[in-house]
Design a protein around this motif. Structure first.
Motif, PDB file in Angstrom:
ATOM      1  N   VAL A  52       0.840  -1.203   0.000  1.00 28.51           N
ATOM      2  CA  VAL A  52       0.000   0.000   0.000  1.00 28.51           C
ATOM      3  C   VAL A  52       0.875   1.253   0.000  1.00 28.51           C
ATOM      4  CG1 VAL A  52      -1.638   1.353   1.361  1.00 28.51           C
ATOM      5  CG2 VAL A  52      -1.963  -1.113   1.113  1.00 28.51           C
ATOM      6  N   ARG A  53       1.861   1.262   0.876  1.00 30.82           N
ATOM      7  CA  ARG A  53       2.744   2.426   0.960  1.00 30.82           C
ATOM      8  C   ARG A  53       3.462   2.658  -0.368  1.00 30.82           C
ATOM      9  NH1 ARG A  53       6.644   3.783   6.098  1.00 30.82           N
ATOM     10  NH2 ARG A  53       7.646   5.652   5.239  1.00 30.82           N
ATOM     11  N   ILE A  63      -0.214   9.400   2.110  1.00 34.08           N
ATOM     12  CA  ILE A  63      -1.237   8.852   2.999  1.00 34.08           C
ATOM     13  C   ILE A  63      -1.289   9.806   4.186  1.00 34.08           C
ATOM     14  CG2 ILE A  63      -1.977   6.922   4.414  1.00 34.08           C
ATOM     15  CD1 ILE A  63      -0.409   5.069   2.562  1.00 34.08           C
ATOM     16  N   LEU A  64      -2.334  10.606   4.219  1.00 37.95           N
ATOM     17  CA  LEU A  64      -2.432  11.658   5.227  1.00 37.95           C
ATOM     18  C   LEU A  64      -2.667  11.084   6.621  1.00 37.95           C
ATOM     19  CD1 LEU A  64      -2.844  14.586   6.230  1.00 37.95           C
ATOM     20  CD2 LEU A  64      -5.225  14.409   5.421  1.00 37.95           C
ATOM     21  N   ALA A  65      -3.629  10.174   6.727  1.00 39.44           N
ATOM     22  CA  ALA A  65      -4.031   9.677   8.047  1.00 39.44           C
ATOM     23  C   ALA A  65      -4.683   8.319   7.915  1.00 39.44           C
ATOM     24  CB  ALA A  65      -5.018  10.653   8.690  1.00 39.44           C
ATOM     25  N   VAL A  66      -4.686   7.597   9.020  1.00 37.77           N
ATOM     26  CA  VAL A  66      -5.533   6.415   9.140  1.00 37.77           C
ATOM     27  C   VAL A  66      -6.632   6.779  10.130  1.00 37.77           C
ATOM     28  CG1 VAL A  66      -3.710   4.799   8.540  1.00 37.77           C
ATOM     29  CG2 VAL A  66      -4.083   5.345  10.934  1.00 37.77           C
ATOM     30  N   SER A  67      -7.866   6.569   9.708  1.00 34.82           N
ATOM     31  CA  SER A  67      -9.009   6.982  10.515  1.00 34.82           C
ATOM     32  C   SER A  67      -9.678   5.773  11.133  1.00 34.82           C
ATOM     33  CB  SER A  67     -10.005   7.765   9.660  1.00 34.82           C
ATOM     34  OG  SER A  67      -9.482   9.042   9.370  1.00 34.82           O
ATOM     35  N   LEU A  91      -3.486   1.201  15.779  1.00 39.11           N
ATOM     36  CA  LEU A  91      -3.683   2.291  14.828  1.00 39.11           C
ATOM     37  C   LEU A  91      -2.392   3.092  14.638  1.00 39.11           C
ATOM     38  CD1 LEU A  91      -7.220   3.513  15.933  1.00 39.11           C
ATOM     39  CD2 LEU A  91      -6.639   2.507  13.714  1.00 39.11           C
ATOM     40  N   VAL A  92      -1.677   3.331  15.726  1.00 39.80           N
ATOM     41  CA  VAL A  92      -0.408   4.060  15.629  1.00 39.80           C
ATOM     42  C   VAL A  92       0.600   3.258  14.809  1.00 39.80           C
ATOM     43  CG1 VAL A  92       1.582   4.893  16.947  1.00 39.80           C
ATOM     44  CG2 VAL A  92      -0.739   5.415  17.723  1.00 39.80           C
ATOM     45  N   ASP A  97       3.626   2.335   9.829  1.00 38.98           N
ATOM     46  CA  ASP A  97       4.022   1.427   8.761  1.00 38.98           C
ATOM     47  C   ASP A  97       3.659   1.973   7.380  1.00 38.98           C
ATOM     48  OD1 ASP A  97       5.042  -0.330  10.601  1.00 38.98           O
ATOM     49  OD2 ASP A  97       3.340  -1.716  10.548  1.00 38.98           O
ATOM     50  N   LEU A  98       2.564   2.731   7.310  1.00 37.40           N
ATOM     51  CA  LEU A  98       2.118   3.282   6.027  1.00 37.40           C
ATOM     52  C   LEU A  98       2.753   4.633   5.702  1.00 37.40           C
ATOM     53  CD1 LEU A  98      -1.711   2.489   6.206  1.00 37.40           C
ATOM     54  CD2 LEU A  98       0.052   1.233   4.939  1.00 37.40           C
ATOM     55  N   GLY A  99       3.444   5.211   6.676  1.00 36.05           N
ATOM     56  CA  GLY A  99       4.033   6.526   6.461  1.00 36.05           C
ATOM     57  C   GLY A  99       3.055   7.664   6.657  1.00 36.05           C
ATOM     58  N   ALA A 100       1.935   7.398   7.349  1.00 33.20           N
ATOM     59  CA  ALA A 100       0.952   8.438   7.646  1.00 33.20           C
ATOM     60  C   ALA A 100       1.357   9.171   8.919  1.00 33.20           C
ATOM     61  CB  ALA A 100      -0.429   7.823   7.818  1.00 33.20           C
TER      62      ALA A 100
END
Length: 269
Positions: A52-53, A63-67, A91-92, A97-100
């Motif tokens: 994904v990243r 990737i701005l954020a994970v909601s 979530l953190v 891991d995604l770079g958000a």
């Protein structure tokens, strides 16, 4: 300012299509709704996270954020406390891991007395703050449900006093709560991570509309940001998941970004 949209507006869309949509419509980033209904959520493995990243990075889209849906002001028994702590940690880690840079959480205080809900939420956020700092992620409390106004969210994040705990200004809920945009920004300014924009027909009809087609005071919100020379992210949260009969988001995205750009240019002039 930079522009993003939330995948709440394109429920179930594969990651590759989300990336193509963002790049094609000229958006700088995407806020990922992290729920088992979606392809990205805390239970996916490291290989999937890396893929994904990489897809986002290859397209030049952030990737701005994970909601997530953690509710930090809700009442929990001992097991619930453990589950909430684990949910916040997951979530953190996912964001890292995604770079958000951001994780979204809700208050979820329900009908609890305000002082009690505030204290519980502040305690939960303070507990995850050191781990978020290690991962270089900010956990943001959204203006939502039991804490809809900027003043409400500030009562929680202010006492935490940690730079990796902040606030997310969802422009709809403070407005529905009777708080003027200038007052919302004044309350949240020391803690503000990013801003979710949206538009609806009225306080009685919150079906999502194209930006500029409704009555949410977007121009006033952006004017408050511009006057303070705030230069962060504006993210369009179009709630298609909850309103399936609303128009499809992909065909609205380019015009929505252009509308935001006009508001920003007008506020800066």
């Amino acid at each position: 300012m930079r522009y993003a949209f939330s995948t709440l507006g394109v429920p179930g869309m594969p990651v590759g299509e989300v990336v193509q949509l963002a790049a094609g419509a000229g958006f700088d980033g995407v806020e990922l709704r992290t729920h088992p209904e979606e392809q990205v959520h805390p239970r996916i493995g490291l290989r999937e996270r890396s893929a994904v990243r990489e897809q986002f990075a290859d397209a030049g889209v952030s990737i701005l954020a994970v909601s997530g849906y953690a509710r930090v002001a809700a009442a929990h028994d001992e097991r619930g406390e453990e589950e909430l702590a684990a949910e916040l940690t997951e979530l953190v880690v996912l964001a890292s891991d995604l770079g958000a840079k951001f994780v979204r959480v809700f208050p979820g205080g329900g009908d609890r007395p305000a002082e009690e809900a505030d204290a519980e939420a502040a305690r939960h956020l303070a507990a995850v703050a050191p781990f978020a700092a290690e991962r270089d992620v900010r956990v943001l409390l959204e203006t939502h449900d039991s804490h809809p106004r900027g003043a409400d969210a500030a009562r929680i994040v202010g006492p935490v006093g940690h730079r990796h705990i902040g606030a997310l200004w969802d422009v709809l809920h403070p407005w529905l709560g009777g708080e003027a945009p200038a007052d919302t920004f004044a309350a949240l300014a020391p803690y503000l991570g990013f801003v979710q924009v949206k538009d609806v027909a009225s306080a009685e009809d919150t079906t999502p509309l194209p930006l500029g087609a409704g009555t949410v005071p977007l121009a006033d919100c952006i004017r408050a940001l511009a006057r303070a020379q705030w230069s962060g992210w504006l993210c369009w949260e179009y709630e298609k998941r909850w309103y399936p009969r609303a128009a499809d988001l992909p065909g609205l995205l380019s015009a929505g970004r252009e509308h935001l750009e006009r508001l920003v240019a007008s506020a800066a002039s």
